[in-house]
Enzyme design. Sequence first.
Site, PDB file in Angstrom:
ATOM      1  N   LYS A 114      39.371 112.625   7.229  1.00 21.34           N
ATOM      2  CA  LYS A 114      39.075 112.864   6.114  1.00 21.34           C
ATOM      3  C   LYS A 114      39.606 111.952   4.927  1.00 21.34           C
ATOM      4  O   LYS A 114      38.993 111.559   3.942  1.00 21.34           O
ATOM      5  CB  LYS A 114      39.257 114.523   5.577  1.00 21.34           C
ATOM      6  N   LYS A 198      30.642 113.616  15.200  1.00 21.59           N
ATOM      7  CA  LYS A 198      30.136 115.124  14.653  1.00 21.59           C
ATOM      8  C   LYS A 198      29.204 115.196  13.842  1.00 21.59           C
ATOM      9  O   LYS A 198      28.972 114.441  12.938  1.00 21.59           O
ATOM     10  CB  LYS A 198      31.427 115.603  14.319  1.00 21.59           C
ATOM     11  N   LYS A 201      28.486 117.893   7.292  1.00 19.59           N
ATOM     12  CA  LYS A 201      27.900 118.099   6.059  1.00 19.59           C
ATOM     13  C   LYS A 201      28.256 116.834   5.234  1.00 19.59           C
ATOM     14  O   LYS A 201      27.275 116.594   4.170  1.00 19.59           O
ATOM     15  CB  LYS A 201      27.992 119.335   5.313  1.00 19.59           C
TER      16      LYS A 201
END
Length: 333
Positions: A114, A198, A201
């Site tokens: 991230k 993956k 969102k």
Amino acid sequence: MKKKIFSGVQPTGNLHLGNYLGAIKNFVELNNDDENKCIFCVVDLHAITVNQDPKELKNNIRETVATFIASGIDPQKSIIFNQSKVSAHSEAAWILSCVARMGWLNRMTQFKEKAGKDKEKASIGLYSYPVLMAADILLYDTTHVPVGDDQKQHLELCRDIAQKFNNDFKTDNFFISPEPLIQKEFSRIMSLKDGTKKMSKSELSDLSRINLTDEKEQIINKIKKAKTDALPLPTTIKELDSRPETKNLIGIYSSLTGLTLEKSVEKFAEKNFSEFKESLTQILIDKITPISNEIKKLLSEKNYLDEILTEGCKKAEIISAEKIKKIHEIVGF
Ligand code: TYM
């Protein structure tokens, strides 16, 4: 033994098929077993570890509650609440951050992913995110945590923190080390555009995921455009190892129908993709559009959704306040 279940979902919008098949579907099954005590948390404190628009966040909190209910969680049976309203979470996270070690957090792959290349610019919250997650779980003497495969490492960290706290303060079994409940198959749903990534969102292209608010036409379009390969469908599971997109689509089909991967492969062996995609689209429409319609209906009942959160917060507050009180005594406050 009665299971104490706790899990959380971030209210960051675009809840998708990965959230549903990896986690929420399992929440519903656990909620339906009267032996279990379930707590499902809208983790809004986790959401602000990256920038959020305050107005959107407010809507997304309600949308997450609506998604839980539309998927089949019964608010009479399970506690549904939002994390920011129960102050024990922030407080326990601080205390546990004094127990967790930098070396442990440095190993967290989700932070690395991230934060990306420029980790100096990531928020401290994003770094210490798994400690807050440990606080969520440990405050409720949770025995089992249903999550998707991507949260496995965070749960291992939670267990390490629980053990270190118990050892440091010589309080055997004060914190219970929770067991992860991760589906054996299909615990990681991949992007429709890239079978090695993956479903997420935060992925820019909406075509990469099926959102739980998608309508029939969107589902048809997304499956039509989903990446495949040039070969017909395989005859053995083994062949799927080198065909990530095919594996993902057959996995989604299996998970939605309850068929084993083997049976799904058998069913479509040597067929072409157009035939398989037609069946997959139909099953997605059958499963997702009722949820999507119900979410939209519930979103117009804001007071009802807020009431669920208020009631849930009261119950969560009682349980967690008792635990925090004991933590204070143990630590010496
Ligand atoms: P979050 O909000 O990213 O995701 C919610 C749940 O959905 C699962 N999931 C997936 N499963 C399969 N395939 C995918 N592509 C996929 N994408 C997401 C996640 O594994 C998760 O179970 N840190 C957690 C929230 C959290 C939590 C907790 C969970 C906070 N505190 C305490 C359990 C217990 C998270 O970010 O989930």
